[in-house]
Design a protein around this motif. Sequence first.
Motif, PDB file in Angstrom:
ATOM      1  N   ASP A   1       0.837  -1.201   0.000  1.00 15.63           N
ATOM      2  CA  ASP A   1       0.000   0.000   0.000  1.00 15.63           C
ATOM      3  C   ASP A   1       0.873   1.253   0.000  1.00 15.63           C
ATOM      4  O   ASP A   1       0.587   2.232  -0.702  1.00 15.63           O
ATOM      5  CB  ASP A   1      -0.917  -0.008   1.227  1.00 15.63           C
ATOM      6  CG  ASP A   1      -2.009  -1.055   1.128  1.00 15.63           C
ATOM      7  OD1 ASP A   1      -3.186  -0.695   1.188  1.00 15.63           O
ATOM      8  OD2 ASP A   1      -1.677  -2.247   0.977  1.00 15.63           O
ATOM      9  N   ALA A   2       1.950   1.203   0.783  1.00 17.52           N
ATOM     10  CA  ALA A   2       2.889   2.325   0.797  1.00 17.52           C
ATOM     11  C   ALA A   2       3.581   2.459  -0.553  1.00 17.52           C
ATOM     12  O   ALA A   2       3.772   3.568  -1.066  1.00 17.52           O
ATOM     13  CB  ALA A   2       3.918   2.130   1.910  1.00 17.52           C
TER      14      ALA A   2
ATOM     15  N   PHE B   1      12.010  -0.632  -1.896  1.00 14.14           N
ATOM     16  CA  PHE B   1      11.521  -1.268  -0.669  1.00 14.14           C
ATOM     17  C   PHE B   1      11.850  -0.413   0.547  1.00 14.14           C
ATOM     18  O   PHE B   1      10.996  -0.193   1.424  1.00 14.14           O
ATOM     19  CB  PHE B   1      12.144  -2.656  -0.538  1.00 14.14           C
ATOM     20  CG  PHE B   1      11.660  -3.444   0.649  1.00 14.14           C
ATOM     21  CD1 PHE B   1      10.415  -4.057   0.637  1.00 14.14           C
ATOM     22  CD2 PHE B   1      12.468  -3.595   1.779  1.00 14.14           C
ATOM     23  CE1 PHE B   1       9.972  -4.802   1.729  1.00 14.14           C
ATOM     24  CE2 PHE B   1      12.040  -4.326   2.870  1.00 14.14           C
ATOM     25  CZ  PHE B   1      10.789  -4.931   2.846  1.00 14.14           C
ATOM     26  N   ASP B   2      13.076   0.087   0.610  1.00 12.59           N
ATOM     27  CA  ASP B   2      13.494   0.920   1.745  1.00 12.59           C
ATOM     28  C   ASP B   2      12.638   2.179   1.847  1.00 12.59           C
ATOM     29  O   ASP B   2      12.287   2.623   2.954  1.00 12.59           O
ATOM     30  CB  ASP B   2      14.967   1.302   1.606  1.00 12.59           C
ATOM     31  CG  ASP B   2      15.913   0.125   1.816  1.00 12.59           C
ATOM     32  OD1 ASP B   2      15.451  -0.907   2.341  1.00 12.59           O
ATOM     33  OD2 ASP B   2      17.098   0.250   1.445  1.00 12.59           O
TER      34      ASP B   2
ATOM     35  N   LEU C   1       6.303   3.819   6.043  1.00  9.22           N
ATOM     36  CA  LEU C   1       5.473   3.139   7.026  1.00  9.22           C
ATOM     37  C   LEU C   1       5.982   3.351   8.451  1.00  9.22           C
ATOM     38  O   LEU C   1       5.193   3.388   9.401  1.00  9.22           O
ATOM     39  CB  LEU C   1       5.401   1.645   6.702  1.00  9.22           C
ATOM     40  CG  LEU C   1       4.580   1.317   5.452  1.00  9.22           C
ATOM     41  CD1 LEU C   1       4.763  -0.137   5.054  1.00  9.22           C
ATOM     42  CD2 LEU C   1       3.105   1.616   5.687  1.00  9.22           C
ATOM     43  N   LYS C   2       7.288   3.505   8.601  1.00  8.52           N
ATOM     44  CA  LYS C   2       7.827   3.821   9.932  1.00  8.52           C
ATOM     45  C   LYS C   2       7.397   5.217  10.364  1.00  8.52           C
ATOM     46  O   LYS C   2       7.099   5.453  11.543  1.00  8.52           O
ATOM     47  CB  LYS C   2       9.356   3.701   9.916  1.00  8.52           C
ATOM     48  CG  LYS C   2       9.852   2.254   9.875  1.00  8.52           C
ATOM     49  CD  LYS C   2      11.376   2.188   9.876  1.00  8.52           C
ATOM     50  CE  LYS C   2      11.852   0.745   9.918  1.00  8.52           C
ATOM     51  NZ  LYS C   2      13.341   0.635   9.869  1.00  8.52           N
TER      52      LYS C   2
ATOM     53  N   ILE D   1       8.762  -2.205  11.435  1.00  7.38           N
ATOM     54  CA  ILE D   1       7.850  -1.074  11.243  1.00  7.38           C
ATOM     55  C   ILE D   1       6.985  -0.857  12.461  1.00  7.38           C
ATOM     56  O   ILE D   1       6.794   0.270  12.937  1.00  7.38           O
ATOM     57  CB  ILE D   1       6.988  -1.285   9.983  1.00  7.38           C
ATOM     58  CG1 ILE D   1       7.829  -1.153   8.715  1.00  7.38           C
ATOM     59  CG2 ILE D   1       5.816  -0.307   9.946  1.00  7.38           C
ATOM     60  CD1 ILE D   1       7.166  -1.709   7.478  1.00  7.38           C
ATOM     61  N   LYS D   2       6.478  -1.932  13.007  1.00  6.07           N
ATOM     62  CA  LYS D   2       5.571  -1.842  14.151  1.00  6.07           C
ATOM     63  C   LYS D   2       6.313  -1.637  15.468  1.00  6.07           C
ATOM     64  O   LYS D   2       5.690  -1.398  16.496  1.00  6.07           O
ATOM     65  CB  LYS D   2       4.705  -3.092  14.230  1.00  6.07           C
ATOM     66  CG  LYS D   2       3.723  -3.216  13.062  1.00  6.07           C
ATOM     67  CD  LYS D   2       2.996  -4.535  13.086  1.00  6.07           C
ATOM     68  CE  LYS D   2       2.146  -4.679  14.330  1.00  6.07           C
ATOM     69  NZ  LYS D   2       1.432  -5.958  14.357  1.00  6.07           N
TER      70      LYS D   2
END
Length: 402
Positions: free
Chosen positions: A209-210, A234-235, A241-242, A400-401
């Motif tokens: 989604d990002a 990807f990064d 997302l972070k 990320i979480k």
Amino acid sequence: METLVRLNRTVQAAAAVAALLAATACGSSDSGSSSSTGLNPPDLKAQSKLGKTEGEVNLIAWAGYVEDGSNDPEVDWVSDFEKQTGCQVNTKTAASSDEMVKLMKTGQYDAVSASGDASLRLIASGDAAPVNTDLVPNYKDVFSGLKQQAWNSVDGTAYGIPHGRGANLLMYNTEKVSPAPTSWSAVFDDASQYKGNVTAYDSPIYIADAALYLKATKPELKIEDPYALDQDQFDAAVDLLKQQNANVGEYWSDYLKEISAFKSGDSVVGTTWQVIANLAEGEGAKVKAIVPKEGSTGWSDTWMLSAKAEHPNCAYKWMDWIISPKVNAQVAEYFGEAPANSKACDETSDASFCDTFHATDESYWKNIAFWNTPIEQCLDGRTDVKCVPYAKWVQAWTEIKG
């Protein structure tokens, strides 16, 4: 009628499974046909004709896909199948794509209702067999937008029968989010406006989604396919997302919790499914759900045949039955998704159902990037770079979480 949706699609793929995918995709001692995507599945042959049914069929399915009246006497499309075919249906309900992959590897099941984040793993490892669509008469009426797609076929060879589809939408509280959003920027670049009240889908596949948002807003990244990301791409998605994480109040995987959060105001903007938006609105939440201008990700489920199926003839009968117009309409309404069979819309109990779920609007689905399984061989066709495989998506999601 109560609507069931998948209870939890949080995919926590084991490194061993992902490693197997990468190894198989790179090519192994198995001989296979060359693929434009780099995927090199074992050289398995599809069944050429149907034989005598075996008396039973063992299925792996999402909750709500194989109903026999035991959950609700009014909801039963299994009993008539058993009467007409003599195939007793045995079902294992799975809670995640990873569980489906693991169960298929046991060889104890004949077919599975796999989502796109599992299907390539099953194809690459040789756990899913090619399907002869000529043995599935109702396949001719499946929407063209679901046939021969990247998540259910390889170079013209079908590996399953499409079941249904849905989009991942942007839902917002119409009283608390103003002006009405038209972009995913509401949950990314502008998320700080709703700090603590943003919600996101709890799954590694949400990285796509990002990537989809960055494809539109950061053209210099040259993202073509949100499931085919080289390391730099990807990064960038992970970094976004972070940043979003600081504004997220809750990551959801249980649809009931998301409905509750929007009703209470704990969540005011985030990703959702059409069925969740319908239920939330029906329970009084002031919400609206849209496909933003960048498009959306989405899911399309496919009935896949096990390469080790002990009851392949009953499995073929089931695949034809589940996409027959009347039954496909029943499943779609019960589960909350667009049906796969183009004739199913004439069989729904709610005359407006297919309009609500955009079932016949192929232009709508052209803006949906359906879930697929990331592998090292870039799914967008690039050969001068390696893409980040799914195992790395799983690791990144944990980071990320936090």
